[in-house]
Motif scaffolding. Structure first.
Motif, PDB file in Angstrom:
ATOM      1  N   ILE A   1      42.664  26.793   2.760  1.00  0.00           N
ATOM      2  CA  ILE A   1      43.786  27.619   2.292  1.00  0.00           C
ATOM      3  C   ILE A   1      44.826  27.827   3.388  1.00  0.00           C
ATOM      4  O   ILE A   1      46.036  27.754   3.144  1.00  0.00           O
ATOM      5  CB  ILE A   1      43.258  28.965   1.763  1.00  0.00           C
ATOM      6  CG1 ILE A   1      42.366  28.733   0.554  1.00  0.00           C
ATOM      7  CG2 ILE A   1      44.408  29.893   1.423  1.00  0.00           C
ATOM      8  CD1 ILE A   1      41.677  29.985   0.047  1.00  0.00           C
ATOM      9  N   GLY A   2      44.384  28.090   4.633  1.00  0.00           N
ATOM     10  CA  GLY A   2      45.318  28.410   5.711  1.00  0.00           C
ATOM     11  C   GLY A   2      46.317  27.302   5.980  1.00  0.00           C
ATOM     12  O   GLY A   2      47.537  27.533   6.020  1.00  0.00           O
ATOM     13  N   ILE A   3      45.835  26.069   6.161  1.00  0.00           N
ATOM     14  CA  ILE A   3      46.738  24.955   6.466  1.00  0.00           C
ATOM     15  C   ILE A   3      47.588  24.603   5.247  1.00  0.00           C
ATOM     16  O   ILE A   3      48.694  24.060   5.389  1.00  0.00           O
ATOM     17  CB  ILE A   3      45.928  23.725   6.952  1.00  0.00           C
ATOM     18  CG1 ILE A   3      46.855  22.664   7.548  1.00  0.00           C
ATOM     19  CG2 ILE A   3      45.093  23.143   5.834  1.00  0.00           C
ATOM     20  CD1 ILE A   3      47.576  23.101   8.793  1.00  0.00           C
ATOM     21  N   THR A   4      47.121  24.945   4.038  1.00  0.00           N
ATOM     22  CA  THR A   4      47.893  24.660   2.827  1.00  0.00           C
ATOM     23  C   THR A   4      49.210  25.425   2.822  1.00  0.00           C
ATOM     24  O   THR A   4      50.278  24.853   2.541  1.00  0.00           O
ATOM     25  CB  THR A   4      47.077  25.029   1.570  1.00  0.00           C
ATOM     26  OG1 THR A   4      45.863  24.279   1.560  1.00  0.00           O
ATOM     27  CG2 THR A   4      47.868  24.722   0.308  1.00  0.00           C
ATOM     28  N   TRP A   5      49.165  26.717   3.164  1.00  0.00           N
ATOM     29  CA  TRP A   5      50.396  27.508   3.192  1.00  0.00           C
ATOM     30  C   TRP A   5      51.363  26.989   4.256  1.00  0.00           C
ATOM     31  O   TRP A   5      52.579  26.931   4.034  1.00  0.00           O
ATOM     32  CB  TRP A   5      50.076  28.970   3.484  1.00  0.00           C
ATOM     33  CG  TRP A   5      49.459  29.721   2.343  1.00  0.00           C
ATOM     34  CD1 TRP A   5      48.239  30.343   2.338  1.00  0.00           C
ATOM     35  CD2 TRP A   5      50.014  29.937   1.043  1.00  0.00           C
ATOM     36  NE1 TRP A   5      48.004  30.937   1.129  1.00  0.00           N
ATOM     37  CE2 TRP A   5      49.086  30.709   0.302  1.00  0.00           C
ATOM     38  CE3 TRP A   5      51.209  29.569   0.430  1.00  0.00           C
ATOM     39  CZ2 TRP A   5      49.302  31.098  -1.009  1.00  0.00           C
ATOM     40  CZ3 TRP A   5      51.438  29.954  -0.889  1.00  0.00           C
ATOM     41  CH2 TRP A   5      50.493  30.714  -1.593  1.00  0.00           C
TER      42      TRP A   5
END
Length: 348
Positions: A220-224
């Motif tokens: 999720i973190g790298i997606t944003w």
């Protein structure tokens, strides 16, 4: 020959000039090298045996029974005993043992004494033993190998999923972007630790199961980040130019946008690796990680808490954790500074 563009060479030169980041990178790479070839430095098997007219290299070879060397048993040779035996008869051969002649699963017990045993150079337990007599240095080195492999595989999965989804959200936008925003919001509210506890109560989690569970929540973190970067990049002239030439969406994302955001990806990677190491250590400490007797820093931390009088257990693993996280963090800071585009921008 592999040729690098001048911009990349300039960034590498700048990274070498950042002493703290560069030497931290050297230290962490040395630690990885030692752990990957740990059997050469830490092993109950001999590196080299000369017996009779033959030479043996047991470290990465098959099990050699004791009867091969004139011992009265057919199971695997105890090379420490063999070394003592051959030293009494110099003409019969010799044994070369690793620096630490114990493997991480071996119990070294003593008559009328109970582990944990303190550090001893004479017994070659340089950091002592744990509460069942296993060498702490051996378990630290092989535990680090497990943790670094775990972190790198987890990083690969998280970045593959996160970069693909994040770039697609930023590039296509609209309903596709809104749909995945809602999915991520729901997914990020799922209690990760409870999922681990539930799964651990049903099955014993192994390496791959933990990887898959962590990857389910770790992308999720790298997606944003990649969504934001793609929104910015897709409006630039080079993207509009390749789109006007008829390039496919796949080609624009993976051949143009992602390569131009590589500095962000490289910058976040060291911190993601340190996060993976801490996550695995925390799960092992709580008892929801890798099954015993797998070498684990979290399991050593738990032993240190339960045996406070044996200070060498907690001191060893805490020192290893501090050194690892510090070098990875300093390496990440050096990479971030070296790849900072503002350092290479000229205004006219």
């Amino acid at each position: 020959m592999i040729s690098l563009n001048p911009s990349t060479l300039q960034k590498m030169k700048r990274f070498r000039s950042i002493s703290r980041g560069f030497w931290s990178f050297v230290i962490i790479m040395a630690m990885i090298f030692i752990s990957f070839f740990g059997e050469v430095f830490i092993n109950s098997r001999a590196l080299f045996v000369h017996y009779g007219d033959k030479f043996y290299f047991p470290t990465y070879g098959q099990m050699i029974p004791g009867s091969t060397f004139g011992l009265e048993y057919g199971y695997e040779t105890n090379y420490r005993e063999l070394k003592i035996k051959l030293s009494k008869d110099p003409g019969s051969g010799f044994v070369l043992m690793p620096i630490v002649p114990y493997n991480p699963y071996e119990n070294d017990l003593r008559f009328n004494e109970y582990p944990p045993f303190p550090p001893s150079f004479s017994d070659r337990h340089f950091l002592g033993t744990d509460n069942v007599g296993r060498d702490i240095l051996a378990r630290l080195v092989f535990g680090f190998r497990t943790a670094i492999i775990f972190s790198c595989v987890l990083l690969l999965l998280n970045y593959t999923i996160g970069i693909t989804i994040g770039c697609s959200m930023g590039y296509f936008g609209g309903k596709f972007d809104l749909f995945f925003q809602r999915v991520i919001e729901v997914w990020s509210n799922v209690p990760f630790l409870y999922v681990i506890i539930i799964i651990s109560s049903i099955i014993v989690p192994n390496f791959m199961i933990l990887i898959l569970i962590m990857a389910f929540f770790g992308w999720i973190g790298i997606t944003w980040v990649m969504r934001t970067m793609t929104y910015r990049e897709k409006e630039k002239e080079y993207v509009l130019a390749v789109r006007s030439l008829g390039a496919s969406h796949f080609r624009i994302i993976f051949r143009h946008i992602i390569p131009n955001t590589i500095s962000v990806i490289v910058t976040y990677a060291p911190f993601a690796i340190s996060g993976g190491i801490v996550s695995l250590t925390s799960l092992d400490y709580l008892g929801f990680g890798l099954p015993a007797p797998t070498p684990s820093w979290g399991e050593l931390l738990s032993q240190g808490w339960q045996n406070m009088e044996a200070w060498w257990i907690a001191a060893s693993v805490v020192g290893a954790l501090v050194l690892t996280l510090m070098t990875v963090t300093f390496t990440g800071e050096g990479i971030r500074e070296a790849f900072d585009p503002k350092k290479h921008t000229i205004y006219e």
